[in-house]
Each structure stands twice: as structure tokens, then as C-alpha cells.
Design an enzyme around this catalytic site. Structure first.
Site, mmCIF file in Angstrom:
data_model
loop_
_atom_site.group_PDB
_atom_site.id
_atom_site.type_symbol
_atom_site.label_atom_id
_atom_site.label_comp_id
_atom_site.label_asym_id
_atom_site.label_seq_id
_atom_site.Cartn_x
_atom_site.Cartn_y
_atom_site.Cartn_z
ATOM 1 N N SER A 128 0.851 -1.324 -0.005
ATOM 2 C CA SER A 128 0.063 -0.116 0.019
ATOM 3 C C SER A 128 0.938 1.170 -0.117
ATOM 4 C CB SER A 128 -1.068 -0.088 1.183
ATOM 5 O OG SER A 128 -1.617 1.230 1.446
ATOM 6 N N LYS A 182 -4.523 -6.863 3.252
ATOM 7 C CA LYS A 182 -4.612 -5.350 2.594
ATOM 8 C C LYS A 182 -5.779 -5.116 2.075
ATOM 9 C CE LYS A 182 -3.458 -2.322 -0.150
ATOM 10 N NZ LYS A 182 -3.666 -2.137 -1.579
ATOM 11 N N HIS A 185 -7.342 -3.379 4.761
ATOM 12 C CA HIS A 185 -6.974 -1.932 4.558
ATOM 13 C C HIS A 185 -7.523 -1.251 3.861
ATOM 14 C CE1 HIS A 185 -4.469 1.002 2.495
ATOM 15 N NE2 HIS A 185 -3.804 1.341 3.485
ATOM 16 N N ASN A 186 -7.885 -1.715 2.811
ATOM 17 C CA ASN A 186 -8.784 -0.799 1.737
ATOM 18 C C ASN A 186 -9.920 -0.629 2.016
ATOM 19 O OD1 ASN A 186 -6.177 -1.036 -0.012
ATOM 20 N ND2 ASN A 186 -7.217 -1.465 -1.905
ATOM 21 N N GLU A 189 -9.817 2.272 4.172
ATOM 22 C CA GLU A 189 -9.536 3.173 3.309
ATOM 23 C C GLU A 189 -10.835 3.970 2.738
ATOM 24 O OE1 GLU A 189 -6.451 2.721 0.324
ATOM 25 O OE2 GLU A 189 -7.848 3.138 -1.130
HETATM 26 C C1 6PG Z 1 -3.308 1.462 -1.647
HETATM 27 C C2 6PG Z 1 -4.456 1.701 -2.510
HETATM 28 C C3 6PG Z 1 -4.557 1.100 -3.510
HETATM 29 C C4 6PG Z 1 -5.266 1.597 -4.718
HETATM 30 C C5 6PG Z 1 -6.992 1.427 -4.438
HETATM 31 C C6 6PG Z 1 -7.905 2.288 -4.916
HETATM 32 O O1 6PG Z 1 -3.273 1.107 -0.732
HETATM 33 O O2 6PG Z 1 -2.148 1.819 -2.026
HETATM 34 O O3 6PG Z 1 -5.637 1.172 -1.584
HETATM 35 O O4 6PG Z 1 -4.408 -0.176 -3.359
HETATM 36 O O5 6PG Z 1 -5.159 3.030 -4.870
HETATM 37 O O6 6PG Z 1 -6.995 -0.021 -4.530
HETATM 38 O O7 6PG Z 1 -8.984 1.639 -4.951
HETATM 39 P P1 6PG Z 1 -10.188 1.975 -5.599
HETATM 40 O O8 6PG Z 1 -9.844 2.448 -7.041
HETATM 41 O O9 6PG Z 1 -11.264 0.848 -5.580
HETATM 42 O O10 6PG Z 1 -10.686 3.341 -4.889
#
Ligand code: 6PG
Length: 467
Positions: A128, A182, A185-186, A189
Site C-alpha cells: 500500500s 491489504k 486496509h482498503n 480506506e
Molecule cells: C493503496 C491503495 C491502492 C489503490 C486502491 C484504490 O493501498 O495503495 O488502496 O491499493 O489506490 O485500490 O482503490 P479504488 O480504485 O477501489 O478506490
């Protein structure tokens, strides 16, 4: 010719930057990309003699020392399987293939088993930090055999972000554990971003603040409890002028959210496991709702309702209440994500160290934030903590902020502002702490129409009533 120490296959944004990062840390890297233009581009950009380009798979694999260490940075899904198939004829027993993309963890579990049969070690590695993180230090979540991890640990540690000199990389667990973490985590996010957007929405619609004013508020928030990468970039975004027309860029961006699937997976998995993560799921739904812009425009014309114009007397006080509501909601979103990891750890026998995971989230990754120190402290105090909101620090904050939180949620609803993140978070908090939920009635309904039975509060056993 001397062999190279690491190979990176797939040179889109993440792969290219990761290869440069590895080279920067002194490792000899071979790179390969299906279309040679990307490889040429990278070679031109790279200042490292020990980063070399290869132009077919065999040349790529042959350039690596044994056991080979290959990091795939290709799109999740079929491209990962295709790349593995292309590599296989040239690999030898004991080689290590790592998937650094956002693969679904169940695919990683399957690939781990398939490659084990061929005596190839497969690691699913969550990475990430976006482009910047890949280049200068991401958070790294490796999953797979521990012995294999030990062979790649020095490379991963050295390229990862550091907090207090400690690498933001730790062994997560067997097979798909790294990609699972991960994924969560997302999901977190998604919720974090949604909650920030809701704060903006309230500030914009109720206080009619301009981007420069919002820039200032978020910059101030970034100095306190909310200090985080996402708040910091939000503040930056509000300061950005449009270079194509007058005004600020944020005001010109179409309100239709994209998504690549990791948030959706988090929600799907939570439903399978029976763990409530409503704030994360609402964040996914809100992206879906935003995507039907045509329908929303129609609805906006079709539904003419009277919304009260609410005047806020004390702006500074209200802004502080929003900050508190945001922090409290954020705590609930993280609590949901960590509960999901806790359950998965049991279900998949991963022995996830939630304290170590919160530690590596402190740097490099998108959700990096000051308050992850509090989560780390909570798990250090009690590694078996059932839910984050039961920790003393979080309990106290939620207790202290709940009045403002409730005020913000009710005023926003009164004003017709959609706040699914905030309201789901407070309902999660209230639902979780409530001794008696109305599910006595629900059980009665289930028994009434389907003889599904119920249990009683005053005696043991299973009951059915002829209603
Ligand atoms: C990270 C981000 C990366 C990516 C996302 C965006 O941890 O670096 O999460 O994995 O930017 O997958 O996800 P979306 O396109 O679904 O918003």
C-alpha cells in the site's frame, strides 16, 4: 554474467516505482514487461546500472540468481494466473514468486496450493502507498510460508516505509493472509475517505464554506487527533486552483466515484463471515449510488420536498463538533475492519497479530495516521481485545465525543444531507453497546411465519409458539 537478486514483472505505475525503489536500496533488479516500450521507458528513467531490462520471459528468469525472487506487479485476476503460467516453464524448484498486486485472498490461497505442488513458493504480498509509496517506501503485508518470508524479508524490510526506524513490513500469516489484510486496509480506506467527504459535505452545505476555508480547517485538523495522510491530502486538494478555468479544481470534478473492487470484497467477505462492518459497506454503497448520476438527476427533479434551512449560530463550535463526529466515526470504522481481521484470523488459522498490523499501517500506506499508535497501544495492552471500542482510550473518546457526534448526525439529517458513514458509525456504536436490541420481536416474527423457534431470557431450551 553475474545474476540479479530480484525480478519485477509488470511495469505499470506500481511495478515501475517498486523496481526503482528496490534498485535504490542496492539490490540488482531485472525487469520485464509484456510490451517492451514500458521497459525502455523505465531504463531511460533509471539512474541505476544494476537495474537491467529483459525482453522475454526466459531472458528475465535466466537473469536471476537462485532461488529466484520474482515480484509480479500485474492487474489482479486473470493477468496474475497468465503471468504465472508464462513463468512456470522456466522456473526451478525452490524459486519464489510474489504477487504484489491487490489480488483477492482466496485466489492467493488457491495459487499458493497450486504452486506448492510444483515446488514453487508463492507469496501474496499486500503493498500500500500508491505511486509515491511504491517509489519511496510502502507498507508491506506479506503472506505465505514463514520460511519463504525469511528469504525475502531483507529486501522487503529495506524497501518499506519506516516509522521510528522500524520497517512498515511484518509477516502477516500463511497463504492469503497478506492479501486479506491489504483488502481490509482498503475497506477501511473506503470508510475513512467517505467520512472525510461527509464532513466536507456538511461544512460546504450548511456553513457554505469555500475551498480556501476548507483548506484551512483540514490543515488545522491535521495538526491534532485526526493527523493522517488522507486529511493532509484533503487539505491540499482544497488549495488547488483549476488550471483550465476560474475557481478551484475540487468544484469542477464530477461527483461519480470509481472503484476497483477491494472495498466490495471486504463487504462481501464480512457478510460471509457474519461480521458487521456497516460503515465500510456504506462507503461502498455510496460509491455505487454516486455512479447512477443520471438517475440521481432525475430524482432531484422528481422529488421536490421542503428542507428546512437550518441556521448554525456558532460556526466555530459546529466545526469542532464535526471534527469530533469524524474522529468518533473513524474509530468505529477501524473497529469494524479490525473485528473482521480478528474473525478471519480464527477462521483461516492465521494467528494475525493485530498490534503488529496496526504498527505497519502507521507509515507508507494510504490509511497511515497518528491514531494508529492508539490502536497499537490498545493491542499491546490486550492482544485478545474483542473490539477496539472497548479499549480504555477509545471508550473514553467515544464517551466524550458522543454528544457532538449525535448533534452533527441529527442536524445533517434534518438538513437533508446524506451522511451514511456518520450515521452508520453511530448506529454501530449504539447497537454494539445496547443491552437489549429489538431482536426479541424479530425472533417472534421468524417463529410466527416460519416456525424458526426462539430462545427465552428466563429459561433454557428452544421454543416454538403457535402464534
Ligand atoms: C493503496 C491503495 C491502492 C489503490 C486502491 C484504490 O493501498 O495503495 O488502496 O491499493 O489506490 O485500490 O482503490 P479504488 O480504485 O477501489 O478506490
Amino acid at each position: 554474467m553475474e545474476k540479479q537478486q530480484v525480478g519485477v514483472i509488470g511495469l505499470a505505475v506500481m511495478g515501475k516505482n517498486l523496481a526503482l525503489n528496490i534498485a535504490e536500496h542496492g539490490f540488482a533488479v531485472s525487469v520485464y514487461n509484456r510490451s517492451p516500450e514500458k521497459t525502455d521507458e523505465l531504463l531511460k528513467e533509471s539512474e541505476f546500472e544494476h537495474l537491467i531490462g529483459t525482453f522475454n520471459i526466459q531472458e528475465f528468469v535466466d537473469s536471476l540468481e537462485m532461488p529466484r525472487k520474482i515480484i509480479m506487479m500485474v492487474k489482479a485476476g486473470n493477468p496474475v494466473d497468465d503471468t504465472i503460467q508464462q513463468l512456470l516453464p522456466f522456473l526451478s524448484e525452490g524459486d519464489i514468486v510474489m504477487d504484489g498486486g491487490n489480488s483477492f485472498f482466496k485466489d492467493t490461497i488457491r495459487r499458493n496450493i497450486e504452486l506448492k505442488q510444483k515446488k514453487i513458493h508463492f507469496m501474496g504480498i499486500g503493498i500500500s502507498g500508491g505511486e509515491e509509496g511504491a517509489r519511496n517506501g510502502p507498507a508491506i503485508m506479506p503472506g505465505g510460508d514463514f520460511e519463504t518470508y525469511k528469504l525475502i524479508e531483507p529486501i522487503l524490510n529495506s524497501i518499506s516505509a519506516k516509522v521510528d526506524d522500524e520497517p512498515c513490513c511484518t509477516y502477516i500469516g500463511d497463504n492469503g493472509a497478506g492479501h486479506f489484510v491489504k483488502m481490509v486496509h482498503n475497506g477501511i480506506e473506503y470508510a475513512d475517505m467517505q467520512l472525510i467527504c461527509e464532513s466536507y459535505f456538511i461544512l460546504k452545505n450548511m456553513l457554505h464554506l469555500t475551498p480556501p476555508q476548507l483548506h484551512k480547517i483540514f490543515a488545522e485538523w491535521n495538526e491534532g487527533e485526526l493527523n493522517s495522510y488522507l486529511i493532509e491530502i484533503t487539505s491540499d486538494i482544497f488549495a488547488k486552483k483549476d488550471d483550465k478555468a476560474d475557481g478551484y479544481l475540487v468544484d469542477k470534478i464530477l461527483d461519480v466515484a470509481g472503484q476497483k473492487g477491494t472495498g466490495k470484497w471486504t463487504s462481501q467477505v464480512s457478510l460471509d463471515m457474519g461480521i458487521a462492518i456497516p460503515t465500510i459497506t456504506e462507503a461502498v454503497f455510496e460509491r455505487c449510488l454516486s455512479a447512477v448520476k443520471g438517475e440521481r438527476v432525475l430524482a432531484n427533479h422528481a422529488i421536490a420536498i421542503e428542507i428546512p434551512d437550518i441556521h448554525i449560530e456558532n460556526e466555530a463550535e459546529f466545526i469542532e463538533s464535526i471534527r469530533r463526529a469524524l474522529y468518533a466515526s473513524k474509530i468505529c470504522a477501524y473497529a469494524q475492519g479490525f473485528s473482521l481481521m480478528r474473525e478471519a484470523s480464527k477462521e483461516y488459522d492465521w494467528a494475525l497479530q493485530l498490534g503488529e498490523i496496526s504498527k505497519i499501517f502507521r507509515g507508507g500506506c494510504i490509511i497511515r495516521a497518528q491514531f494508529l499508535n492508539k490502536i497499537k497501544d490498545a493491542y499491546q495492552k490486550d492482544s485478545n481485545l474483542t473490539n477496539l471500542i472497548l479499549d480504555d482510550y477509545f471508550k473514553e473518546i467515544l464517551g466524550k465525543y458522543q454528544k457532538d457526534w449525535r448533534k452533527v448526525v441529527s442536524i445533517a439529517i434534518e438538513a437533508g444531507i446524506a451522511i451514511p458513514g456518520f450515521s452508520s458509525a453511530i448506529s454501530y456504536f449504539d447497537g454494539y453497546r445496547t443491552l437489549e436490541l429489538p431482536m426479541n420481536l424479530l425472533q417472534a416474527q421468524r417463529d410466527y411465519f416460519g416456525a424458526h423457534t426462539y430462545q427465552r431470557t428466563d429459561m433454557e431450551g428452544t421454543f416454538h409458539t403457535n402464534w
